[in-house]
Structure formats: C-alpha cells, structure tokens
Design a protein around this motif. Structure first.
Motif, PDB file in Angstrom:
ATOM      1  N   ILE A  89      -5.154   4.264  -3.554  1.00  0.00           N
ATOM      2  CA  ILE A  89      -6.447   4.892  -3.827  1.00  0.00           C
ATOM      3  C   ILE A  89      -6.206   6.162  -4.644  1.00  0.00           C
ATOM      4  N   PRO A  90      -6.861   6.324  -5.788  1.00  0.00           N
ATOM      5  CA  PRO A  90      -6.563   7.455  -6.683  1.00  0.00           C
ATOM      6  C   PRO A  90      -7.162   8.781  -6.217  1.00  0.00           C
ATOM      7  N   LEU A  91      -6.828   9.169  -5.001  1.00  0.00           N
ATOM      8  CA  LEU A  91      -7.270  10.446  -4.448  1.00  0.00           C
ATOM      9  C   LEU A  91      -6.089  11.136  -3.780  1.00  0.00           C
ATOM     10  N   LEU A  92      -5.988  12.444  -3.969  1.00  0.00           N
ATOM     11  CA  LEU A  92      -4.969  13.204  -3.251  1.00  0.00           C
ATOM     12  C   LEU A  92      -5.401  13.355  -1.801  1.00  0.00           C
ATOM     13  N   PRO A  93      -4.451  13.370  -0.848  1.00  0.00           N
ATOM     14  CA  PRO A  93      -3.001  13.461  -1.016  1.00  0.00           C
ATOM     15  C   PRO A  93      -2.297  12.116  -1.094  1.00  0.00           C
ATOM     16  N   LEU A  94      -2.992  11.029  -1.336  1.00  0.00           N
ATOM     17  CA  LEU A  94      -2.380   9.707  -1.389  1.00  0.00           C
ATOM     18  C   LEU A  94      -1.556   9.546  -2.664  1.00  0.00           C
ATOM     19  N   ASP A  95      -0.636   8.569  -2.634  1.00  0.00           N
ATOM     20  CA  ASP A  95       0.223   8.337  -3.798  1.00  0.00           C
ATOM     21  C   ASP A  95      -0.597   8.053  -5.048  1.00  0.00           C
TER      22      ASP A  95
ATOM     23  N   LEU B 201       3.175 -11.926  15.322  1.00  0.00           N
ATOM     24  CA  LEU B 201       3.656 -10.539  15.240  1.00  0.00           C
ATOM     25  C   LEU B 201       4.154 -10.208  13.837  1.00  0.00           C
ATOM     26  N   LEU B 202       4.903 -11.133  13.228  1.00  0.00           N
ATOM     27  CA  LEU B 202       5.399 -10.889  11.877  1.00  0.00           C
ATOM     28  C   LEU B 202       4.244 -10.803  10.877  1.00  0.00           C
ATOM     29  N   SER B 203       3.231 -11.647  11.082  1.00  0.00           N
ATOM     30  CA  SER B 203       2.087 -11.599  10.164  1.00  0.00           C
ATOM     31  C   SER B 203       1.317 -10.293  10.328  1.00  0.00           C
ATOM     32  N   LEU B 204       1.271  -9.746  11.547  1.00  0.00           N
ATOM     33  CA  LEU B 204       0.631  -8.449  11.755  1.00  0.00           C
ATOM     34  C   LEU B 204       1.373  -7.355  11.004  1.00  0.00           C
ATOM     35  N   VAL B 205       2.705  -7.355  11.105  1.00  0.00           N
ATOM     36  CA  VAL B 205       3.496  -6.339  10.399  1.00  0.00           C
ATOM     37  C   VAL B 205       3.331  -6.503   8.892  1.00  0.00           C
ATOM     38  N   ALA B 206       3.318  -7.751   8.418  1.00  0.00           N
ATOM     39  CA  ALA B 206       3.100  -7.987   6.990  1.00  0.00           C
ATOM     40  C   ALA B 206       1.723  -7.482   6.571  1.00  0.00           C
ATOM     41  N   GLY B 207       0.717  -7.741   7.401  1.00  0.00           N
ATOM     42  CA  GLY B 207      -0.633  -7.272   7.086  1.00  0.00           C
ATOM     43  C   GLY B 207      -0.736  -5.761   7.052  1.00  0.00           C
ATOM     44  N   VAL B 208      -0.028  -5.089   7.963  1.00  0.00           N
ATOM     45  CA  VAL B 208      -0.015  -3.626   7.969  1.00  0.00           C
ATOM     46  C   VAL B 208       0.582  -3.101   6.668  1.00  0.00           C
ATOM     47  N   ASN B 209       1.632  -3.757   6.177  1.00  0.00           N
ATOM     48  CA  ASN B 209       2.244  -3.321   4.916  1.00  0.00           C
ATOM     49  C   ASN B 209       1.324  -3.552   3.727  1.00  0.00           C
ATOM     50  N   VAL B 210       0.545  -4.625   3.753  1.00  0.00           N
ATOM     51  CA  VAL B 210      -0.440  -4.833   2.685  1.00  0.00           C
ATOM     52  C   VAL B 210      -1.479  -3.723   2.720  1.00  0.00           C
ATOM     53  N   ALA B 211      -1.909  -3.355   3.942  1.00  0.00           N
ATOM     54  CA  ALA B 211      -2.885  -2.269   4.072  1.00  0.00           C
ATOM     55  C   ALA B 211      -2.308  -0.950   3.571  1.00  0.00           C
ATOM     56  N   LEU B 212      -1.038  -0.660   3.924  1.00  0.00           N
ATOM     57  CA  LEU B 212      -0.394   0.565   3.438  1.00  0.00           C
ATOM     58  C   LEU B 212      -0.294   0.562   1.909  1.00  0.00           C
ATOM     59  N   LEU B 213       0.042  -0.596   1.353  1.00  0.00           N
ATOM     60  CA  LEU B 213       0.146  -0.729  -0.105  1.00  0.00           C
ATOM     61  C   LEU B 213      -1.174  -0.375  -0.777  1.00  0.00           C
TER      62      LEU B 213
ATOM     63  N   GLY C 190     -11.576  -5.175  -0.416  1.00  0.00           N
ATOM     64  CA  GLY C 190     -12.968  -5.365  -0.029  1.00  0.00           C
ATOM     65  C   GLY C 190     -13.374  -4.485   1.137  1.00  0.00           C
ATOM     66  N   VAL C 191     -12.485  -4.356   2.122  1.00  0.00           N
ATOM     67  CA  VAL C 191     -12.762  -3.493   3.272  1.00  0.00           C
ATOM     68  C   VAL C 191     -12.889  -2.037   2.837  1.00  0.00           C
ATOM     69  N   ILE C 192     -11.979  -1.596   1.949  1.00  0.00           N
ATOM     70  CA  ILE C 192     -11.999  -0.200   1.497  1.00  0.00           C
ATOM     71  C   ILE C 192     -13.257   0.097   0.684  1.00  0.00           C
ATOM     72  N   LEU C 193     -13.649  -0.834  -0.187  1.00  0.00           N
ATOM     73  CA  LEU C 193     -14.852  -0.621  -0.994  1.00  0.00           C
ATOM     74  C   LEU C 193     -16.102  -0.498  -0.122  1.00  0.00           C
ATOM     75  N   ALA C 194     -16.086  -1.200   1.009  1.00  0.00           N
ATOM     76  CA  ALA C 194     -17.234  -1.141   1.917  1.00  0.00           C
ATOM     77  C   ALA C 194     -16.954  -0.239   3.114  1.00  0.00           C
ATOM     78  N   LEU C 195     -15.968   0.677   2.962  1.00  0.00           N
ATOM     79  CA  LEU C 195     -15.519   1.475   4.109  1.00  0.00           C
ATOM     80  C   LEU C 195     -16.624   2.319   4.740  1.00  0.00           C
ATOM     81  N   PRO C 196     -17.459   3.018   3.956  1.00  0.00           N
ATOM     82  CA  PRO C 196     -18.515   3.805   4.617  1.00  0.00           C
ATOM     83  C   PRO C 196     -19.401   2.959   5.525  1.00  0.00           C
ATOM     84  N   GLN C 197     -19.819   1.781   5.017  1.00  0.00           N
ATOM     85  CA  GLN C 197     -20.667   0.902   5.828  1.00  0.00           C
ATOM     86  C   GLN C 197     -19.906   0.376   7.038  1.00  0.00           C
ATOM     87  N   ARG C 198     -18.613   0.007   6.828  1.00  0.00           N
ATOM     88  CA  ARG C 198     -17.809  -0.510   7.933  1.00  0.00           C
ATOM     89  C   ARG C 198     -17.616   0.552   9.009  1.00  0.00           C
ATOM     90  N   LEU C 199     -17.387   1.794   8.606  1.00  0.00           N
ATOM     91  CA  LEU C 199     -17.214   2.866   9.587  1.00  0.00           C
ATOM     92  C   LEU C 199     -18.519   3.133  10.330  1.00  0.00           C
TER      93      LEU C 199
END
Length: 456
Positions: A387-393, A370-382, A315-324
């Motif tokens: 996202i189907p754009l280069l240079p991303l996976d 702290l553990l939930s923050l690290v878990a959340g960061v990994n969800v964000a990385l996932l 949801g954050v990524i889909l609304a990224l332009p507005q969020r930024l």
C-alpha cells in the motif's frame, strides 16, 4: 474439548504463530540483505516492537527480538535528508502547517543524529532510486517467495480440493434464496421440498448423487467450471445431458431454470453491492451440487493460485472501511461476522487451533490447513505492505519513484536537479496512518475475541 483436542488446538496455534514470526523475520531479511549489498549502514535489525527482550551485535548492526513480535524493522542511516541549513527551525506559530513543519524537522534531526563522517555515500537517501526501490521491495518479495514455496509444496504433494462434474447432491426441487431464508426463520429445513415447489431439472432428468456428467449440450465437459458455465447460459432451453453411473453412460434432456445466483469474485467469494447486500445475476440452474475431489498439481501451478489469493486480499483492502464497519456492527449486534472479512493474529491463531483440533480431518489434512494459513498470511503481508502509504514499504517505494519522476522531468526541461524527495514532509500523514492501523488492530482483536469468525 477433550485433552487430545486441546493439545491439537495448542499445537495448531503454536505452528501458525511460529510461521508468522518467521515470516516477519524473513520479511525484514528481505530489506537487510540488499541494504548491506548496496553498502548502506544498517544500525538495527529487529523482530517485534516494544522493549528489547534479547539482542546481540555483529559488526555495525544490532540484531534483536522485542517483546511484541507483531512486526519488525530494519534501521538504516540516512533515511531522511538532513534539516535544511543544518538546524531545526522553530517558530511560535501553532497552526497546522507550522506543527507539521516542526514534526518534519524533528524527524530529520533525529535521523541526522545517527550519521557520522564515515557514512558519506552509505546513506539510504544517497542511493540511486532503483536501489532504494529494491531494498524496500525486498521484504514483500520474500513474503511472495514464502507463499509460492508453501503453496507449491501443498499442491504438488497433498493436492487441492476442486469441484468436479460428479454430483455430490441432486436437489429434488428448486427453492429460492428468499424462501430458504423464510423457512429457516420459521425453524424448518431450508431445502425441504413442499407442495408447489418446482421440480429440479437434474433430478427430474434422472441424475442422482454419484453420477458424473460427461456431456452437456452435445459438448464434452471435463471440469465443473465448463459445466457450470454451460448450464448458466442455457436457461429456459431444452438441453441434452449425458452422465456415467457405475460405468454405464446415460442420457436425457432437461431445461435449466432461470434463477438468481450470487455474483462471485475470482476466489468464489460473493460480491456485495452498495447497499451491503449480496449481488445476484439471472442464470440457468439445474439443481446439482458438485463433489469436491483432491487433485495434485505441478509446483508451478502455485503461481496462479497465489495470484488469486492476492487478488482477494486486494479486494478486502479496497473495501476495508466497509469491512471494518461491518465488523464493528457485528461486535455490538447479533449480526454474524463475515468469514471473508479481515481478522487479527488472534483470529488467525484461533482458526489454526480449531483446524488442528478437527477430529474429522486426517493429519495430512491438518498439515495442509496450517500450511495454507501461513501461506495466506504471507500473501496478506505482501499485499498490505505494498500500500503506497507511509510507514509501509509501499510508501517508501512511492516516494522514491516520485523522486525519480521529478528528477527526470527536471532533466528533460533543462532545470536544476530538485534533489531527493523529503519523506519527512509526510510525517503527519504517517502518524495518521499509524494511528489508524493501531485502531484497526484493536478493533479486530476485540472482534476475534467477542465475535470470532466461524469456519468450522
């Protein structure tokens, strides 16, 4: 901030920084392992970008750490097909198409420089489509495993906070959101009752803080979700309610008021409309605030929790332009930062430090934060890497799948094999995406320094 709080703050930042660095390193391992299993020659495994701080060689692969550990990469031979005809075409044209063509040819030529005669059959581009997809999904898959493992540990040992049917607060009157904002702007308490304010149904019926609602509209309720759903559906209708106080069952009748409440997503985050304002919906309301209770769950119940986190990131990524844009506005105006908006690693580190320095939290609570923050960061990385754009996976996965579709369609039509899809033609877009990611990173870092998100 006292010396002890400062030490906790630094400790929280260090823990999350190490967790982020390890997550990035393991993400790249997720690419490295299947690449080697499939026989691809891997020339480099690097954590970070910029100048190399330390490196060592094992077999045909150089392993190392770079100066800025904000990413990483695994370099494989044959990521792009060689230049057509074996040479780079040069023209004097300065048009966009000509410049894009030269950019693609330069990328192909650079990739071809690493290929030797011994690499025949060991190039990434020569693998079947499914193997290339496995390699590129390996990194995000590792982030998923890390998020699931950390969340499973948290929910099965320290537990999670969930709203219960026990009343934490029972409001004496009903004050609309617009009236709350008006009173707060005048310097008064937003929830203070004034003459003329309608009485809150729950208080009027006799409920008080600490009471546990056990039945509503003649049906037993075992969770806040059940109770909240039932209340919302009974606006304007007299409804039976029962609760327990000190082991004694008590009953009464109340009529939920019709009021406007924010529309929230699966994570409880208020949704915003096209005008940027919070969406609302008419629902029943009795003036009861739920008390949070900590409950432990089975490890496998981490799966839906991580799924909801991923949904929130999408949801954050889909609304990224507005969020930024909202973030940029917050930097140069008095407007507050959206606590559910994007943050840089600086912001995540600051929140980790503040969470660790909380004098009202126990060591177990701090560890959970702290553990939930690290878990959340990994969800964000996932999610971000998919996202189907280069240079991303996700861009490499999309290219491989498109190639598979082209070749399958050619076979169905009895036409010649069109060959591998040449990702080099996407180089102009890759540079644009890379520049946009850099600009986004700079904006978020500035925002996290000048106007940090306030969570505590």
């Amino acid at each position: 901030m006292s010396a002890v709080e400062a030490l906790w703050f630094v400790g929280g930042v260090v823990v999350v920084a190490l967790g982020l660095a390890l997550s990035i390193a393991l993400h790249e391992v997720g690419h490295l392992v299947p690449a080697k299993l499939f026989g691809v020659r891997v020339t480099q495994y690097m954590v970070g970008f910029g100048p190399t701080v330390a490196s060592w060689r094992r077999g045909e692969t150089e392993y190392g750490i770079k100066a800025f550990p904000l990413g990483g990469y695994v370099a494989m031979v044959g990521m792009l097909p060689p230049p057509k005809g074996g040479t780079v075409a040069r023209t004097g044209s300065t048009g966009f198409r000509a410049r894009a063509g030269r950019m693609a040819d330069d990328a192909r030529a650079q990739a071809a420089e690493e290929i030797t005669a011994a690499d025949e059959g060991r190039q990434f581009i020569q693998l079947p489509v499914w193997k290339r997809v496995v390699i590129m999904l390996g990194g995000p898959f590792v982030n998923l495993l890390i998020a699931l493992a950390l969340t499973a540990v948290l929910v099965s040992t320290l537990g999670v906070a969930r709203p219960s049917t026990t009343a934490d607060e029972v409001f004496q009157c009903v004050v609309s959101q617009s009236e709350q904002q008006s009173r707060a702007a005048d310097g008064g308490a937003a929830q203070d009752c004034r003459p003329g304010d309608p009485a809150a149904p729950a208080y009027e019926a006799g409920l008080r803080p600490g009471d546990r609602v056990v039945s509503f509209d003649g049906r037993d309720v075992g969770s806040w979700a059940e109770l909240s759903t039932a209340i919302r559906a009974r606006a304007g209708q007299a409804t039976a309610i029962a609760w327990e106080r000190d082991g004694t069952r008590m009953e009464s009748t109340l009529t939920p008021l019709l009021t406007e409440r924010p529309v929230t997503d699966a994570l409880g985050v208020p949704e915003r409309g096209a005008d940027g304002g919070v969406k609302t919906e008419p629902v029943g309301f009795i003036g009861l605030a739920s008390r949070q209770e900590t409950v432990t769950l089975a490890p496998w119940e981490a799966v839906p929790l991580v799924g909801r986190q991923a949904q929130g990131v999408v949801g954050v990524i889909l609304a990224l332009p507005q969020r930024l844009w909202d973030t940029a506005v917050a930097v140069v105006t008095p407007a507050p930062r959206d606590p559910n908006g994007p943050m840089s690693v600086v912001g995540v580190g600051r929140i980790a430090g503040e969470a660790a320095a909380l004098d009202t939290a126990s060591p177990a609570d701090k560890a959970a934060l702290l553990l939930s923050l690290v878990a959340g960061v990994n969800v964000a990385l996932l999610v971000f890497n998919l996202i189907p754009l280069l240079p991303l996976d996700g861009g490499h996965v999309a290219g491989a799948l498109w190639e598979g579709l082209r070749r399958g369609w050619a076979r169905l039509r009895g036409r010649p094999d069109p060959g591998p899809f040449d990702l080099a033609v996407m180089m102009p877009l890759t540079y644009v995406v890379g520049a946009a990611m850099l600009a986004m990173g700079v904006l978020l870092i500035v925002a996290d320094i000048v106007k940090p998100v306030q969570l505590f």
